[in-house]
Design a protein around this motif. Structure first.
Motif, mmCIF file in Angstrom:
data_model
loop_
_atom_site.group_PDB
_atom_site.id
_atom_site.type_symbol
_atom_site.label_atom_id
_atom_site.label_comp_id
_atom_site.label_asym_id
_atom_site.label_seq_id
_atom_site.Cartn_x
_atom_site.Cartn_y
_atom_site.Cartn_z
ATOM 1 N N ARG A 129 -30.556 -15.035 -4.621
ATOM 2 C CA ARG A 129 -31.658 -14.145 -5.039
ATOM 3 C C ARG A 129 -31.352 -12.690 -4.714
ATOM 4 N N ALA A 130 -30.662 -12.465 -3.601
ATOM 5 C CA ALA A 130 -30.356 -11.083 -3.209
ATOM 6 C C ALA A 130 -29.233 -10.485 -4.044
ATOM 7 N N TRP A 131 -28.366 -11.346 -4.595
ATOM 8 C CA TRP A 131 -27.167 -10.854 -5.278
ATOM 9 C C TRP A 131 -27.480 -9.933 -6.451
ATOM 10 N N THR A 132 -28.480 -10.281 -7.255
ATOM 11 C CA THR A 132 -28.758 -9.458 -8.444
ATOM 12 C C THR A 132 -29.193 -8.048 -8.055
ATOM 13 N N SER A 133 -30.002 -7.930 -7.008
ATOM 14 C CA SER A 133 -30.432 -6.604 -6.563
ATOM 15 C C SER A 133 -29.266 -5.812 -5.984
ATOM 16 N N ILE A 134 -28.430 -6.500 -5.178
ATOM 17 C CA ILE A 134 -27.258 -5.837 -4.596
ATOM 18 C C ILE A 134 -26.304 -5.388 -5.705
ATOM 19 N N ARG A 135 -26.081 -6.294 -6.662
ATOM 20 C CA ARG A 135 -25.168 -5.980 -7.769
ATOM 21 C C ARG A 135 -25.638 -4.760 -8.552
ATOM 22 N N ASP A 136 -26.896 -4.756 -8.956
ATOM 23 C CA ASP A 136 -27.408 -3.654 -9.771
ATOM 24 C C ASP A 136 -27.385 -2.324 -9.007
ATOM 25 N N GLY A 137 -27.757 -2.382 -7.713
ATOM 26 C CA GLY A 137 -27.753 -1.155 -6.916
ATOM 27 C C GLY A 137 -26.349 -0.590 -6.746
ATOM 28 N N ASN A 138 -25.397 -1.468 -6.465
ATOM 29 C CA ASN A 138 -24.015 -1.009 -6.275
ATOM 30 C C ASN A 138 -23.381 -0.559 -7.585
ATOM 31 N N TYR A 139 -23.681 -1.262 -8.675
ATOM 32 C CA TYR A 139 -23.135 -0.866 -9.974
ATOM 33 C C TYR A 139 -23.623 0.527 -10.363
ATOM 34 N N SER A 140 -24.893 0.792 -10.129
ATOM 35 C CA SER A 140 -25.424 2.117 -10.478
ATOM 36 C C SER A 140 -24.787 3.200 -9.613
ATOM 37 N N THR A 141 -24.531 2.885 -8.334
ATOM 38 C CA THR A 141 -23.858 3.851 -7.456
ATOM 39 C C THR A 141 -22.433 4.109 -7.928
ATOM 40 N N ILE A 142 -21.722 3.046 -8.298
ATOM 41 C CA ILE A 142 -20.348 3.192 -8.787
ATOM 42 C C ILE A 142 -20.323 4.004 -10.077
ATOM 43 N N LEU A 143 -21.274 3.737 -10.968
ATOM 44 C CA LEU A 143 -21.332 4.485 -12.226
ATOM 45 C C LEU A 143 -21.579 5.970 -11.962
ATOM 46 N N THR A 144 -22.505 6.269 -11.059
ATOM 47 C CA THR A 144 -22.771 7.671 -10.710
ATOM 48 C C THR A 144 -21.528 8.325 -10.108
ATOM 49 N N SER A 145 -20.831 7.589 -9.257
ATOM 50 C CA SER A 145 -19.622 8.124 -8.635
ATOM 51 C C SER A 145 -18.541 8.395 -9.661
ATOM 52 N N LEU A 146 -18.424 7.517 -10.655
ATOM 53 C CA LEU A 146 -17.429 7.734 -11.719
ATOM 54 C C LEU A 146 -17.743 9.000 -12.506
ATOM 55 N N VAL A 147 -19.026 9.258 -12.731
ATOM 56 C CA VAL A 147 -19.419 10.498 -13.418
ATOM 57 C C VAL A 147 -19.030 11.705 -12.566
ATOM 58 N N LEU A 148 -19.257 11.621 -11.243
ATOM 59 C CA LEU A 148 -18.872 12.718 -10.349
ATOM 60 C C LEU A 148 -17.363 12.928 -10.358
ATOM 61 N N MET A 149 -16.599 11.842 -10.383
ATOM 62 C CA MET A 149 -15.147 11.967 -10.421
ATOM 63 C C MET A 149 -14.671 12.602 -11.717
ATOM 64 N N THR A 150 -15.356 12.285 -12.820
ATOM 65 C CA THR A 150 -14.932 12.792 -14.126
ATOM 66 C C THR A 150 -15.307 14.249 -14.319
ATOM 67 N N MET A 151 -16.499 14.616 -13.907
ATOM 68 C CA MET A 151 -17.010 15.957 -14.186
ATOM 69 C C MET A 151 -16.912 16.896 -12.987
ATOM 70 N N GLY A 152 -16.793 16.351 -11.794
ATOM 71 C CA GLY A 152 -16.737 17.193 -10.611
ATOM 72 C C GLY A 152 -15.325 17.650 -10.305
ATOM 73 N N THR A 153 -15.193 18.555 -9.333
ATOM 74 C CA THR A 153 -13.893 19.049 -8.898
ATOM 75 C C THR A 153 -13.859 19.079 -7.378
ATOM 76 N N GLY A 154 -12.644 19.074 -6.834
ATOM 77 C CA GLY A 154 -12.449 19.288 -5.407
ATOM 78 C C GLY A 154 -13.191 18.308 -4.540
ATOM 79 N N PHE A 155 -14.043 18.832 -3.644
ATOM 80 C CA PHE A 155 -14.732 18.007 -2.656
ATOM 81 C C PHE A 155 -15.672 17.001 -3.303
ATOM 82 N N VAL A 156 -16.210 17.320 -4.476
ATOM 83 C CA VAL A 156 -17.097 16.379 -5.165
ATOM 84 C C VAL A 156 -16.321 15.120 -5.519
ATOM 85 N N LYS A 157 -15.086 15.299 -6.020
ATOM 86 C CA LYS A 157 -14.253 14.136 -6.335
ATOM 87 C C LYS A 157 -13.948 13.334 -5.075
ATOM 88 N N GLY A 158 -13.646 14.043 -3.970
ATOM 89 C CA GLY A 158 -13.357 13.340 -2.721
ATOM 90 C C GLY A 158 -14.536 12.516 -2.252
#
Length: 570
Positions: free
Chosen positions: A490-519
């Motif tokens: 039961r917990a897996w779906t909530s954990i999965r969705d929360g982590n996936y959204s964080t990873i997606l946001t991080s990928l956007v930061l890596m693509t559009m950000g520079t320097g320390f934002v990418k780090g």
């Protein structure tokens, strides 16, 4: 069947235990034996400019010749080219970003830990200028000779007069050696007073040889006129003679005043330059078959360049076509046939590394607009070290507080989660250190530490979701083992969705950000993926393995309204 199931659990628990031991041993070498410490010395963490210092360079972009609507495009093109160059240089996580002050554009480049500023500046600014040249016509070469002669004639007249004045001073008794040291342009022996060792007749150019070996020239005598050669005007003194006949040798002194005789370049520029280069690569294969040849660089032009090259080779059949790099000729092959496939070869006295570096530099491309270095600074890491220490203290205190909360609230399972947090932290540090052996080396910055601490909170969040679901199932009266299974599910779906959204946001930061934002984004993604491993796999296997009927006898170890009345039946 029960034995096989128990054996399978033990197998996975052993594997996880081994992984945990390695993950903890690498970040904590003081606990390891001496042989492990020798390995650990090679596993250093790359620190960013804010933590270890380095170089800060600032370049002004000259966009005066660029149309206003294309300025932004040119700026980003410069940034892309410089990023390729500095990444190839091998300095960990360089920062390349644009900045604007009023109407002026600047490119800021930072190199963590770098010391040799001259090498780095060459990497950024120096672009090899590749061009192809074809032979000039005889008329053009003669015209150029005459033009050069008119330019250098006054300077040569002045040099000849200087030589004549020196000859007069020698004839008036001034010291020959002293004058040679002061005025001679022959740097090979001017410091020795212009002394030439014993030689036989025919060793020098004809004009010099004839004057030195003249029958009427005595030892210690100076030739009474200037000796003109292709190199300039010589004042010649015969010092000593030994031997006779064909074995006669003479030792002499001379003073050289050089003449200007610039050579006429036999090649003229064409429109074919590195602008039309599509790809260059190192080649060691012998194109004539068999074995290895000298290292060379293969060039492949685009369609426009291929057509230009075909035209050049067609009109110069049987003639040489020269390949110039930075205005220096590196190869001048003779054209045997028209080349229509757009392929050319740069050959020369290259080593393998030189040919490889040249191919890489040509592939980097030219800068779209000129850049000029306007500021350079060596950045000290004093503030960064203080911030690093405070960040580490904050992270450790936060981790300990989180562990105490988990143990106090979730008790036995909170203890397991706390152990998993230790493994999680050690695993992330281990991955960062091991990355130094890979092309994707991770550089740790203050922003990256923030991402790491944030991911610790997300790892705890996953455990809280799991344990709350487990408690809900227990309060509904389900046996412990079934409650564990359904709680994780039961917990897996909530954990999965929360982590996936964080990873997606991080990928956007890596693509559009520079320097320390990418780090920040890189460390956050790494932390999220690692937390999913520790929370979903590690914690689950340990909880399933250690939970059993014995836990029902101590319901306070679980808490949350669990009485121990419902537990797995035998």
């Amino acid at each position: 069947m029960r034995k096989m199931h128990h054996s399978k659990r033990s197998f996975w628990l052993t594997i996880l235990f081994s992984v945990c031991v390695v993950a903890i041993a690498i970040p904590a070498p003081k606990w390891a034996p001496a042989w492990w410490k020798s390995i650990d010395q090679k596993l250093s963490i790359n620190l960013g400019l804010d933590l270890q210092g380095g170089l800060h360079l600032e370049y002004a972009l000259d966009t005066s010749k660029i149309a206003p609507e294309k300025v932004r495009e040119a700026e980003h093109a410069v940034q892309a080219v410089v990023e390729r160059r500095v990444n190839a240089y091998g300095v960990g996580e360089p920062i390349v970003q644009l900045a604007h002050r009023g109407e002026d554009s600047f490119l800021i480049v930072e190199f963590p830990g770098a010391k040799n500023i001259d090498d780095i500046k060459n990497v950024i600014q120096k672009t090899p200028f590749l061009e192809f040249r074809e032979p000039k016509s005889e008329d053009a070469m003669e015209e150029e000779r005459q033009a050069l002669a008119q330019v250098v004639a006054p300077m040569n007249e002045e040099a000849q007069q200087q030589a004549q004045d020196l000859l007069t001073r020698v004839q008036n008794g001034e010291d020959f050696s002293a004058l040679a040291k002061e005025f001679s342009k022959d740097t090979s022996n001017s410091e020795e007073g212009g002394v030439l060792d014993f030689v036989k007749k025919g060793a020098y150019v004809p004009e010099f040889d004839a004057a030195l070996f003249a029958d009427d020239l005595q030892d210690g005598q100076v030739v009474d006129h200037l000796v003109e050669t292709q190199f300039g005007w010589h004042i010649v003194k015969k010092m000593e003679t030994r031997g006779e006949g064909d074995d006669r040798e003479i030792k002499a002194q001379h003073i050289l005043i050089g003449k200007l005789d610039p050579p006429v370049d036999q090649f003229t520029a064409t429109e074919l330059t590195g602008e039309y280069l599509e790809q260059s690569q190192l080649n060691l294969g012998n194109q004539y078959g068999g074995g290895l040849s000298e290292p060379e660089v293969l060039l492949q032009f685009d369609s426009t360049g291929a057509k230009m090259f075909a035209d050049i080779t067609k009109r110069n059949l049987g003639k040489q076509v020269a390949i110039y790099l930075d205005n220096e000729i590196v190869s001048a092959p003779t054209v045997q046939a028209e080349i229509t496939d757009g392929r050319a070869v740069i050959s020369g006295n290259f080593t393998v590394q030189e040919a490889k570096d040249l191919a890489a530099r040509l592939n980097e491309g030219a800068l779209p607009v000129p850049i000029e270095l306007v500021s350079q600074n060596s950045v000290e890491a004093t503030l960064g070290q203080v911030a690093l220490q405070k960040s580490l203290y904050a992270g450790i205190i936060g981790l300990l507080c989180m562990m105490l909360f988990m143990i106090a609230y979730y008790r036995f399972y909170g203890l397991i989660a706390s152990m998993a947090l230790i493994v999680y932290t050690a695993t992330v540090v281990t991955i960062i250190r091991l990355s130094t052996f890979t092309p994707m080396s991770i550089t740790l910055t203050l922003a990256g530490i923030a991402g790491l601490i944030l991911s610790i909170g997300m790892a705890v969040d996953a455990n809280i979701l799991i344990f709350e679901r487990l408690r809900e199932e227990l309060r509904r009266g389900k046996p412990l083992q079934r409650a564990i299974t359904e709680g994780f599910a039961r917990a897996w779906t909530s954990i999965r969705d929360g982590n996936y959204s964080t990873i997606l946001t991080s990928l956007v930061l890596m693509t559009m950000g520079t320097g320390f934002v990418k780090g920040f984004a890189i460390i956050l993604i790494l932390g999220v993926l690692t937390s999913m491993f520790t929370a979903i796999i590690l914690v689950r296997i340990v909880v399933v393995h250690v939970s059993g009927p014995w836990l029902a006898r101590y319901p306070w170890l679980i808490g949350g309204g669990y009485s121990g009345d419902n537990h797995d039946k035998k």
